[in-house]
Design an enzyme around this catalytic site. Structure first.
Site, PDB file in Angstrom:
ATOM      1  N   GLU A 254       0.814  -1.213   0.000  1.00 38.61           N
ATOM      2  CA  GLU A 254       0.000   0.000   0.000  1.00 38.61           C
ATOM      3  C   GLU A 254       0.852   1.269   0.000  1.00 38.61           C
ATOM      4  O   GLU A 254       1.756   1.425   0.832  1.00 38.61           O
ATOM      5  CB  GLU A 254      -0.946  -0.024   1.209  1.00 38.61           C
ATOM      6  CG  GLU A 254      -1.873   1.169   1.341  1.00 38.61           C
ATOM      7  CD  GLU A 254      -2.755   1.392   0.120  1.00 38.61           C
ATOM      8  OE1 GLU A 254      -3.374   0.431  -0.354  1.00 38.61           O
ATOM      9  OE2 GLU A 254      -2.803   2.544  -0.357  1.00 38.61           O
ATOM     10  N   THR A 298      -5.691   1.570  -5.678  1.00 41.70           N
ATOM     11  CA  THR A 298      -5.309   0.164  -5.499  1.00 41.70           C
ATOM     12  C   THR A 298      -5.978  -0.728  -6.535  1.00 41.70           C
ATOM     13  O   THR A 298      -5.341  -1.609  -7.125  1.00 41.70           O
ATOM     14  CB  THR A 298      -5.718  -0.356  -4.105  1.00 41.70           C
ATOM     15  OG1 THR A 298      -5.225   0.539  -3.125  1.00 41.70           O
ATOM     16  CG2 THR A 298      -5.148  -1.736  -3.850  1.00 41.70           C
ATOM     17  N   HIS A 413      -1.686   3.272   4.678  1.00 42.29           N
ATOM     18  CA  HIS A 413      -2.652   4.033   3.882  1.00 42.29           C
ATOM     19  C   HIS A 413      -2.837   5.402   4.521  1.00 42.29           C
ATOM     20  O   HIS A 413      -2.811   5.526   5.736  1.00 42.29           O
ATOM     21  CB  HIS A 413      -3.989   3.275   3.847  1.00 42.29           C
ATOM     22  CG  HIS A 413      -4.932   3.783   2.801  1.00 42.29           C
ATOM     23  ND1 HIS A 413      -5.566   4.995   2.899  1.00 42.29           N
ATOM     24  CD2 HIS A 413      -5.324   3.235   1.624  1.00 42.29           C
ATOM     25  CE1 HIS A 413      -6.313   5.178   1.825  1.00 42.29           C
ATOM     26  NE2 HIS A 413      -6.184   4.127   1.031  1.00 42.29           N
ATOM     27  N   HIS A 473       0.645   2.495  -5.680  1.00 42.65           N
ATOM     28  CA  HIS A 473       0.504   3.855  -6.233  1.00 42.65           C
ATOM     29  C   HIS A 473       1.219   4.798  -5.274  1.00 42.65           C
ATOM     30  O   HIS A 473       1.703   4.366  -4.230  1.00 42.65           O
ATOM     31  CB  HIS A 473      -0.973   4.239  -6.389  1.00 42.65           C
ATOM     32  CG  HIS A 473      -1.780   3.973  -5.149  1.00 42.65           C
ATOM     33  ND1 HIS A 473      -1.717   4.760  -4.029  1.00 42.65           N
ATOM     34  CD2 HIS A 473      -2.617   2.954  -4.841  1.00 42.65           C
ATOM     35  CE1 HIS A 473      -2.490   4.255  -3.093  1.00 42.65           C
ATOM     36  NE2 HIS A 473      -3.050   3.147  -3.545  1.00 42.65           N
TER      37      HIS A 473
END
Ligand code: GP9
Ligand code: MN
Length: 634
Positions: A254, A298, A413, A473
């Protein structure tokens, strides 16, 4: 009883209030909604109102009391039926109804037998508002007359309705930016815009993609196919089949960006475990690997990985095109005898995964229901990465082999918050609290990955697997450029921003012994052919826009979803062309041929997805099924 002097529009007001209150009660009794703060509670209360004002408001146009009353009763019955259908559906699937699900009959396979068991006599209360309206009409004679309102008043009524809708959307946008463009999950949608507006929104999304699909011409595939075939590369002989018959483990890391790898933060190593892999004899570490995701974050990275196609520009393809035909990596591996699954302890409808995974032929989704999440095991968005990997390895130990398991981590996150005991390094000291916490939370994820490797070894799964780990990302957006400039000690130009889209990729093949750093410029779209070749699976017939990164012919050209790109020589970002080596801006002419190709490639990918063109493609033979396309057109 026969009293006739009820105030005008009593029936309208009664219907709105009754259905409104009923809907609000249903929220609390039938759906398991996470309400985190007062604002969310306010939005929840407010959100049925605009739609109810509108739909019942149509009754203002009726001239005869009988027709008007019938309209109100029928509307209330339909609305109650919709809410009730969702409530029953929720009992089975802990999810809200979406159009594609209605057409996937497989869903209802298990429903039939046990449906009777989950319908109760007390469900009659879902129609309380209908009962109230009928009683009021029949016995209280509340709607015996119609008093036509002036057009101006009616207009004012609908303007107020629209204003309430915008107030609702505005509050939701504050609470959840980009709610409608990114969709997130159905729970969030219903929580913010209410069940009625949600269904309208769903109908809009689905019919939009349906229309594009209907307009698609199968012959478009000819040109796309020519492009794909002419860009095809041969596998690297040494790498082809290096991991044949092994389990495939893919980890989505993540928000992990490459700038933290082999870097420190005020003297603290941020990713000690991943750093050790960059030096490891069994690991290929790709240092010029880029994410290519759009709004679907995601889920877009999953889409790139599974399909070797670009996600869409305008919204999350997981939401908009879950009804398409795809030829995913999971499908290919399933045919090779792999047990294909995804492990991710979140609400299964997040990113519409439950539905999209079926379209991708993923055999099993281990969502949050498959995990035991004690209070101390959760932080931020949900289950912490360490207990997540521990329980995942337990699940994997029981899987038939070979398996293809994809793990999606979650702790790192935004907003990157951690419990005290998980903070292994201090925060950074910039003006951005987000960046300050980011290092700490990346450090925690790194620890989880170390635990993951140890557990795999302990359970005897390690030696017979290939482990691929990639950053999904960016984690630090351009809003934090000031703080990033402080950390990186350089100015963040569009060129630097593009280079910051690098995410780490590790291809770890236990006991292979030939690992090294790979500086090849490549992107997530290349993952599938690279992985399949390593497993010894042919891809020469695949409809894909990526290429095997180990191949000598692999082209160093990564296209971003916004049309920007990076090659070994050039970077195109913010409408300007840069020299990749120096970062200096150069004449646009150098970039122009690639600008055109980037547009062309994104266009082909969009054509495939919007036209659902893979339904006209036979993966086995590589033939285009144009006859069928013509048949469908007729
Ligand atoms: C949610 C997780 C995060 O399940 O994958 O999604 P993101 O916000 O990063 O796209
Ligand atoms: Mn993510």
């Amino acid at each position: 009883m026969m009293k006739k002097n009820w105030p005008t529009h009593s029936i309208l007001i009664l219907a709105i209030v009754a259905t409104w209150i009923k809907t609000y009660i249903v929220y609390h009794t039938s759906f398991d909604m996470d309400i985190e703060n007062t604002m969310q509670q306010v939005i929840l209360f407010l959100n049925p109102l605009s739609f109810l004002l509108f739909i019942y408001g149509i009754s203002l146009f009726f001239k005869s009391p009988k027709a008007r009353n019938r309209y109100i009763v029928i509307t209330s019955i339909i609305l109650s039926a919709i809410v009730y259908a969702n409530a029953v559906f929720y009992r089975f699937f802990t999810d809200f109804i979406t159009i594609p699900v209605l057409f996937q009959t497989s869903n209802f396979g298990d429903l039939g037998s046990s449906a009777a068991e989950s319908i109760f006599l007390t469900d009659i209360f879902y129609f309380t508002d209908v009962a109230i309206i009928i009683i009021a009409l029949k016995w209280l004679k509340i709607g015996a007359e119609v008093k036509l309102v002036k057009p101006a008043v009616r207009r004012a009524y609908f303007v107020i309705t629209a204003a309430i809708l915008f107030l609702n959307l505005g509050l939701s946008e504050i609470e959840r930016p980009q709610l409608l463009t990114r969709s997130f999950d159905r729970e969030m949608l219903v929580k913010n815009i209410g069940p009625y507006n949600y269904h309208l929104y769903d109908i809009y999304i689905q019919s939009k993609s349906h229309a594009q699909r209907a307009l698609a011409d199968g012959s478009e595939l000819v040109e796309v196919n020519n492009y794909v075939r002419s860009n095809q590369v041969d596998a690297n002989e040494k790498m082809y089949g290096v991991a044949k018959d092994r389990n495939l483990i893919v980890v989505s890391m993540e928000s992990l960006q490459s700038f933290v790898i082999n870097n420190d933060m005020n003297g603290h190593e941020v990713t000690p475990f991943l750093n050790s892999l960059t030096q490891d004899k069994d690991t290929y570490y790709f240092s010029n690997f880029y994410h290519q995701t759009g709004l679907g974050k995601t889920s877009d990275s999953e889409f790139l990985l599974e399909n070797s196609l670009y996600p869409l520009g305008g919204g999350a393809v997981f939401f908009t095109h879950s009804g398409n035909t795809f030829h995913s990596m999971a499908e290919s591996l399933g045919e090779e005898g792999y047990y294909t699954n995804v492990l991710h302890p979140n609400n299964k409808s997040f990113w519409n995964r439950d539905i999209m995974y079926r379209a991708l032929d993923i055999q099993k989704y281990y969502d949050e229901q498959s995990y035991v999440v004690n209070e101390e095991d959760a932080v931020n968005w949900g289950m912490k990465d360490i207990p997540f990997v521990e329980q995942s390895v337990d699940l994997m130990a029981d899987m038939p082999q070979p398996f293809y398991s994809r793990l999606i981590t979650l702790t790192n996150h935004h907003p990157f918050t951690l419990d005290e005991e998980d903070k292994l390094i201090p925060e950074y000291d910039s003006n951005s609290n987000t960046l300050n916490r980011y290092f700490q939370s990346v450090r925690y994820m790194d620890e989880a990955l170390k635990v993951f490797f140890e557990d795999l070894k302990e359970k005897g799964l390690y030696d017979n697997s290939i482990i691929v780990m990639y950053g999904d990302h960016y984690g630090i957006s351009e809003n934090h450029n000031k703080a990033m400039e402080q950390y990186l000690e350089k100015e963040i130009t569009p060129y630097e921003s593009a280079k910051l889209q690098r995410v780490p990729l590790f291809v770890h093949i236990p006991n292979s012994g030939e690992g090294k750093e790979m500086t090849e410029t490549s992107g997530q779209i290349d993952l599938r052919p690279t992985i399949l070749h390593a497993l010894g699976v042919e891809t020469s017939k695949d409809m894909q826009l990526g290429a095997d990164m180990f191949s000598e012919e692999h082209e160093e050209f990564v296209v971003f979803r916004d049309g920007g790109f990076v090659t070994d020589k050039f970077v195109y970002a913010g409408n300007a062309c840069y020299d990749n080596a120096t970062g200096l801006q150069i004449e646009i002419d150098s970039c122009q041929p690639y600008i055109d190709r980037a547009t062309q490639e994104l266009g082909y990918s969009d054509q495939i997805i919007n036209g659902d063109l893979l339904r006209f493609y036979d993966l086995k033979t590589g033939n285009l099924l144009l006859d069928e396309a013509i048949k469908e057109d007729k």
